[in-house]
Design a protein around this motif. Structure first.
Motif, PDB file in Angstrom:
ATOM      1  N   ALA A  94      13.143  75.364  69.792  1.00 40.07           N
ATOM      2  CA  ALA A  94      14.341  75.859  68.934  1.00 40.07           C
ATOM      3  C   ALA A  94      14.305  75.373  67.528  1.00 40.07           C
ATOM      4  CB  ALA A  94      15.531  74.935  69.670  1.00 40.07           C
ATOM      5  N   GLU A 114      21.693  82.297  64.906  1.00 39.06           N
ATOM      6  CA  GLU A 114      22.065  82.427  66.278  1.00 39.06           C
ATOM      7  C   GLU A 114      21.755  83.845  66.744  1.00 39.06           C
ATOM      8  OE1 GLU A 114      25.328  78.821  66.888  1.00 39.06           O
ATOM      9  OE2 GLU A 114      25.924  80.796  66.384  1.00 39.06           O
ATOM     10  N   ARG A 117      18.089  84.480  66.945  1.00 35.11           N
ATOM     11  CA  ARG A 117      17.419  83.766  68.122  1.00 35.11           C
ATOM     12  C   ARG A 117      18.155  84.276  69.508  1.00 35.11           C
ATOM     13  NH1 ARG A 117      17.768  78.247  69.048  1.00 35.11           N
ATOM     14  NH2 ARG A 117      15.857  78.608  70.244  1.00 35.11           N
ATOM     15  N   GLY A 118      19.390  84.891  69.424  1.00 31.80           N
ATOM     16  CA  GLY A 118      20.111  85.159  70.694  1.00 31.80           C
ATOM     17  C   GLY A 118      20.600  83.986  71.634  1.00 31.80           C
ATOM     18  N   VAL A 119      20.636  82.886  71.047  1.00 32.64           N
ATOM     19  CA  VAL A 119      21.374  81.627  71.601  1.00 32.64           C
ATOM     20  C   VAL A 119      21.800  80.981  70.414  1.00 32.64           C
ATOM     21  CG1 VAL A 119      19.554  81.848  73.488  1.00 32.64           C
ATOM     22  CG2 VAL A 119      19.116  80.304  71.165  1.00 32.64           C
ATOM     23  N   SER A 120      22.676  79.953  70.904  1.00 34.18           N
ATOM     24  CA  SER A 120      23.472  79.112  69.970  1.00 34.18           C
ATOM     25  C   SER A 120      22.323  77.994  69.357  1.00 34.18           C
ATOM     26  CB  SER A 120      24.587  78.332  70.573  1.00 34.18           C
ATOM     27  OG  SER A 120      24.129  77.537  71.647  1.00 34.18           O
ATOM     28  N   ASP A 186      13.132  85.989  80.748  1.00 34.19           N
ATOM     29  CA  ASP A 186      13.788  86.225  79.668  1.00 34.19           C
ATOM     30  C   ASP A 186      13.407  85.880  78.474  1.00 34.19           C
ATOM     31  OD1 ASP A 186      16.099  87.449  80.936  1.00 34.19           O
ATOM     32  OD2 ASP A 186      17.098  85.593  81.001  1.00 34.19           O
ATOM     33  N   LYS A 190      13.280  87.826  74.545  1.00 40.03           N
ATOM     34  CA  LYS A 190      13.840  86.892  73.568  1.00 40.03           C
ATOM     35  C   LYS A 190      12.882  86.889  72.306  1.00 40.03           C
ATOM     36  CE  LYS A 190      14.535  82.531  73.688  1.00 40.03           C
ATOM     37  NZ  LYS A 190      14.250  82.055  72.095  1.00 40.03           N
TER      38      LYS A 190
END
Length: 210
Positions: A94, A114, A117-120, A186, A190
């Motif tokens: 991360a 975000e 990256r596709g995530v918080s 995933d 990702k």
């Protein structure tokens, strides 16, 4: 101070300061060594002479984003690491994905990161990079909420041994610093999406001085 002997002594003072310094030294820093006022051009000339005198030896004088510093040549680092077996810090996926996005797409907001990256992005990740001195807020995006725009710092370049962002390595090389994670269904999708997003042209943004 115009004699050859004086100039040699001044160069020795500069060389000594560079050898013992723990951080890169700029022209401004080197000028502070002397009570007399020295021209920047003279400082540059003496530093270049020092560089040439150390060329081909085990230690080299290099120019980084913040100034000059001495460091061991790359081919000797494996030997020196045996004296200090501690391994350098390795950051999570991360953290490395976040700094890569900032480095290659700056300036970016936390929302931009975000989205790529596709995530918080957790506050801990941003805090880790800020405390490391690798990122900073340089302005705000002209959208509702005016989120901060992040960019890399000179310290980031210094720590990576680079003079400018043009020296950044290919994205694939950054993966060497990432702690491997257990793959999942995933992960591949990702990673592909992140790589594609990093290679897209950044959106136009407006920045303002803090």
């Amino acid at each position: 101070m115009s004699t050859l002997t004086d100039l040699k002594y001044l160069k020795t003072v500069i060389e000594t300061a560079l050898l013992v310094a723990t951080e890169p030294l700029s022209v401004h820093d080197l000028k502070r060594l002397f009570t007399e006022s020295l021209q920047s051009g003279l400082i540059y000339e003496m530093v270049e002479e020092i560089q040439n005198e150390w060329r081909g030896r085990g230690i080299e004088l290099v120019k980084l984003a913040s100034g000059w510093r001495f460091r061991a040549r790359a081919e000797f680092k494996p030997y020196l690491e045996r004296l200090s077996p501690e391994k350098p810090p390795r950051y999570s996926r991360a953290v490395m994905e976040t700094i890569a996005i900032v480095a290659y797409r700056q300036p970016v907001t936390r929302g931009d990161i975000e989205s790529i990256r596709g995530v918080s992005v957790s506050s801990h990740v941003m805090q880790t990079l800020s405390e490391r001195g690798w990122i900073e807020v340089i302005g705000h995006k002209d959208v509702p909420g005016r989120p901060g725009l992040y960019a890399t710092t000179r310290k980031f370049l210094d720590d990576l041994g680079m003079k400018s962002l043009k020296d950044l390595p290919p994205l694939a090389d950054i993966g060497a610093l990432v702690i491997p994670e257990i793959p999942n269904d995933d992960a591949g999708a990702k990673d592909a999406a992140s790589a594609q997003a990093l290679n897209e042209s950044p959106e136009d943004v407006e920045t303002e001085a803090q």
